[in-house]
Design a protein around this motif. Structure first.
Motif, PDB file in Angstrom:
ATOM      1  N   THR A 143       0.881  -1.351   0.109  1.00  0.00           N
ATOM      2  CA  THR A 143       0.464  -0.169  -0.017  1.00  0.00           C
ATOM      3  C   THR A 143       1.341   1.602   0.119  1.00  0.00           C
ATOM      4  OG1 THR A 143      -0.328   0.323   2.415  1.00  0.00           O
ATOM      5  CG2 THR A 143      -2.124  -0.750   1.497  1.00  0.00           C
ATOM      6  N   ALA A 144       1.729   1.489   0.139  1.00  0.00           N
ATOM      7  CA  ALA A 144       2.568   2.726   0.730  1.00  0.00           C
ATOM      8  C   ALA A 144       3.971   2.327  -0.681  1.00  0.00           C
ATOM      9  CB  ALA A 144       4.249   2.196   1.460  1.00  0.00           C
ATOM     10  N   GLN A 145       3.921   1.917  -1.143  1.00  0.00           N
ATOM     11  CA  GLN A 145       4.419   1.631  -2.606  1.00  0.00           C
ATOM     12  C   GLN A 145       3.240   2.626  -3.256  1.00  0.00           C
ATOM     13  OE1 GLN A 145       5.950  -2.391  -3.518  1.00  0.00           O
ATOM     14  NE2 GLN A 145       7.476  -1.475  -2.378  1.00  0.00           N
ATOM     15  N   GLU A 146       2.239   1.708  -3.794  1.00  0.00           N
ATOM     16  CA  GLU A 146       0.776   2.313  -4.627  1.00  0.00           C
ATOM     17  C   GLU A 146       0.749   3.609  -4.107  1.00  0.00           C
ATOM     18  OE1 GLU A 146      -2.581  -0.595  -3.338  1.00  0.00           O
ATOM     19  OE2 GLU A 146      -1.209  -2.082  -4.639  1.00  0.00           O
ATOM     20  N   GLU A 147       0.952   4.151  -3.037  1.00  0.00           N
ATOM     21  CA  GLU A 147       0.603   5.530  -2.723  1.00  0.00           C
ATOM     22  C   GLU A 147       1.286   6.553  -3.085  1.00  0.00           C
ATOM     23  OE1 GLU A 147       0.100   6.225   1.254  1.00  0.00           O
ATOM     24  OE2 GLU A 147      -1.685   4.912   1.623  1.00  0.00           O
ATOM     25  N   VAL A 148       2.924   5.628  -3.094  1.00  0.00           N
ATOM     26  CA  VAL A 148       4.060   6.287  -4.248  1.00  0.00           C
ATOM     27  C   VAL A 148       4.024   7.064  -4.920  1.00  0.00           C
ATOM     28  CG1 VAL A 148       6.655   6.460  -4.159  1.00  0.00           C
ATOM     29  CG2 VAL A 148       5.831   5.879  -2.538  1.00  0.00           C
ATOM     30  N   PHE A 149       3.682   5.491  -6.238  1.00  0.00           N
ATOM     31  CA  PHE A 149       2.788   5.253  -7.183  1.00  0.00           C
ATOM     32  C   PHE A 149       2.197   6.576  -7.945  1.00  0.00           C
ATOM     33  CE2 PHE A 149       0.904   3.587 -10.905  1.00  0.00           C
ATOM     34  CZ  PHE A 149       1.885   3.610 -12.137  1.00  0.00           C
ATOM     35  N   THR A 150       0.690   6.376  -6.789  1.00  0.00           N
ATOM     36  CA  THR A 150       0.154   7.075  -7.161  1.00  0.00           C
ATOM     37  C   THR A 150       0.427   8.929  -7.036  1.00  0.00           C
ATOM     38  OG1 THR A 150      -1.217   5.676  -6.183  1.00  0.00           O
ATOM     39  CG2 THR A 150      -2.471   8.072  -6.134  1.00  0.00           C
ATOM     40  N   GLN A 151       1.137   9.116  -6.548  1.00  0.00           N
ATOM     41  CA  GLN A 151       1.222  10.490  -6.135  1.00  0.00           C
ATOM     42  C   GLN A 151       2.656  11.015  -6.989  1.00  0.00           C
ATOM     43  OE1 GLN A 151       3.764  10.753  -1.961  1.00  0.00           O
ATOM     44  NE2 GLN A 151       1.795  10.742  -0.746  1.00  0.00           N
ATOM     45  N   PHE A 152       3.456  10.101  -7.633  1.00  0.00           N
ATOM     46  CA  PHE A 152       4.349  10.356  -8.767  1.00  0.00           C
ATOM     47  C   PHE A 152       3.452  10.195 -10.067  1.00  0.00           C
ATOM     48  CE2 PHE A 152       7.351   8.630 -12.487  1.00  0.00           C
ATOM     49  CZ  PHE A 152       8.032   9.551 -11.607  1.00  0.00           C
ATOM     50  N   GLN A 153       2.755   9.164  -9.812  1.00  0.00           N
ATOM     51  CA  GLN A 153       1.896   9.464 -11.404  1.00  0.00           C
ATOM     52  C   GLN A 153       0.905  11.173 -11.413  1.00  0.00           C
ATOM     53  OE1 GLN A 153       2.941   7.054 -13.535  1.00  0.00           O
ATOM     54  NE2 GLN A 153       0.990   7.706 -14.507  1.00  0.00           N
ATOM     55  N   GLN A 154       0.520  11.753 -10.499  1.00  0.00           N
ATOM     56  CA  GLN A 154       0.275  12.190  -9.436  1.00  0.00           C
ATOM     57  C   GLN A 154       1.002  13.720 -10.656  1.00  0.00           C
ATOM     58  OE1 GLN A 154      -2.243  13.517  -6.409  1.00  0.00           O
ATOM     59  NE2 GLN A 154      -2.813  15.560  -6.585  1.00  0.00           N
ATOM     60  N   LEU A 155       1.834  13.177 -10.248  1.00  0.00           N
ATOM     61  CA  LEU A 155       2.666  15.122 -10.872  1.00  0.00           C
ATOM     62  C   LEU A 155       3.227  14.919 -11.837  1.00  0.00           C
ATOM     63  CD1 LEU A 155       5.634  13.778  -7.326  1.00  0.00           C
ATOM     64  CD2 LEU A 155       4.054  15.791  -7.767  1.00  0.00           C
ATOM     65  N   ARG A 156       3.372  13.751 -12.853  1.00  0.00           N
ATOM     66  CA  ARG A 156       3.308  13.464 -13.852  1.00  0.00           C
ATOM     67  C   ARG A 156       2.613  14.099 -14.885  1.00  0.00           C
ATOM     68  NH1 ARG A 156       6.471   8.193 -15.401  1.00  0.00           N
ATOM     69  NH2 ARG A 156       6.393   9.509 -17.723  1.00  0.00           N
ATOM     70  N   ASN A 157       1.152  13.901 -14.139  1.00  0.00           N
ATOM     71  CA  ASN A 157       0.187  14.354 -14.770  1.00  0.00           C
ATOM     72  C   ASN A 157      -0.047  16.220 -15.183  1.00  0.00           C
ATOM     73  OD1 ASN A 157      -0.918  11.762 -15.671  1.00  0.00           O
ATOM     74  ND2 ASN A 157      -2.585  11.294 -14.287  1.00  0.00           N
ATOM     75  N   GLU A 158       0.637  16.598 -13.848  1.00  0.00           N
ATOM     76  CA  GLU A 158       0.683  18.229 -13.714  1.00  0.00           C
ATOM     77  C   GLU A 158       1.197  19.021 -14.707  1.00  0.00           C
ATOM     78  OE1 GLU A 158       0.869  18.513  -9.520  1.00  0.00           O
ATOM     79  OE2 GLU A 158      -0.482  17.627  -8.519  1.00  0.00           O
ATOM     80  N   GLN A 159       2.773  17.733 -14.627  1.00  0.00           N
ATOM     81  CA  GLN A 159       3.528  18.325 -15.431  1.00  0.00           C
ATOM     82  C   GLN A 159       3.288  18.551 -16.823  1.00  0.00           C
ATOM     83  OE1 GLN A 159       7.083  16.136 -15.585  1.00  0.00           O
ATOM     84  NE2 GLN A 159       8.077  17.923 -15.710  1.00  0.00           N
TER      85      GLN A 159
END
Length: 142
Positions: free
Chosen positions: A10-26
Motif C-alpha cells: 500500500t505504501a508503494q501504491e501510494e508513492v506510485f499514485t503520488q508520482f503519477q499525479q506529479l507527472r500528470n500535473e507536469q
C-alpha cells in the motif's frame, strides 16, 4: 509478516499514485503552455498584418464568442496588450514547469524511483553504440 508485506504494497501504491499525479500535473502544464504559445503566435501574426493596413479600416474581432466590428485603430492596442499578457503568462508557465520538474526529480530520488522508459532507452543507446562501433548498421529500403 503478511501484514507487513501488505503495508509495504500500500505504501508503494501510494508513492506510485503520488508520482503519477506529479507527472500528470507536469503534462497539464506543458499542454497549457503550448496552447498559450500558439495563441501568442496568432496574436503576433494578426498584429503584424494589422500594422500594414490603414487605421480606419474595418476589422472584426471575436470577443467572448461574439464577432464585433471595430476599426484597426481600436483593435490594435488591445491586441498588443493581450500579446504582452500572454508573454508574461508563458514566462510564468515556464517557471512553474521548471519547478514541477525539480519537484518530480526530488520525489524520484527520495523514493528511489526509476522509470522503465529511461532504463530501456539507456540499453537501446548502448546497443546502438555497439552496432555503430562494430560497423554493423541496418538500412531499410522501400
Amino acid at each position: 509478516m503478511a501484514n507487513n508485506k501488505s503495508n509495504q504494497k500500500t505504501a508503494q501504491e501510494e508513492v506510485f499514485t503520488q508520482f503519477q499525479q506529479l507527472r500528470n500535473e507536469q503534462r497539464n502544464l506543458v499542454n497549457n503552455l503550448s496552447t498559450l504559445e500558439l495563441d501568442l503566435k496568432e496574436h503576433k501574426t494578426v498584429i503584424e498584418t494589422l500594422k500594414t493596413v490603414s487605421d480606419d479600416r474595418k476589422c472584426f474581432r471575436l470577443i467572448g464568442g461574439v464577432l464585433c466590428e471595430q476599426t484597426v485603430k481600436e483593435t490594435l492596442p488591445n491586441l498588443i496588450q493581450n500579446k504582452e499578457q500572454l508573454e508574461k503568462l508563458i514566462e510564468n508557465g515556464k517557471e512553474q514547469l521548471t519547478k514541477k520538474g525539480i519537484e518530480i526529480n526530488k520525489f524520484k530520488e527520495e523514493h528511489n524511483i526509476q522509470v522503465r522508459e529511461q532504463s530501456s532507452e539507456s540499453t537501446k543507446n548502448e546497443s546502438k553504440n555497439e552496432e555503430t562501433s562494430s560497423g554493423k548498421s541496418n538500412v531499410l529500403v522501400s
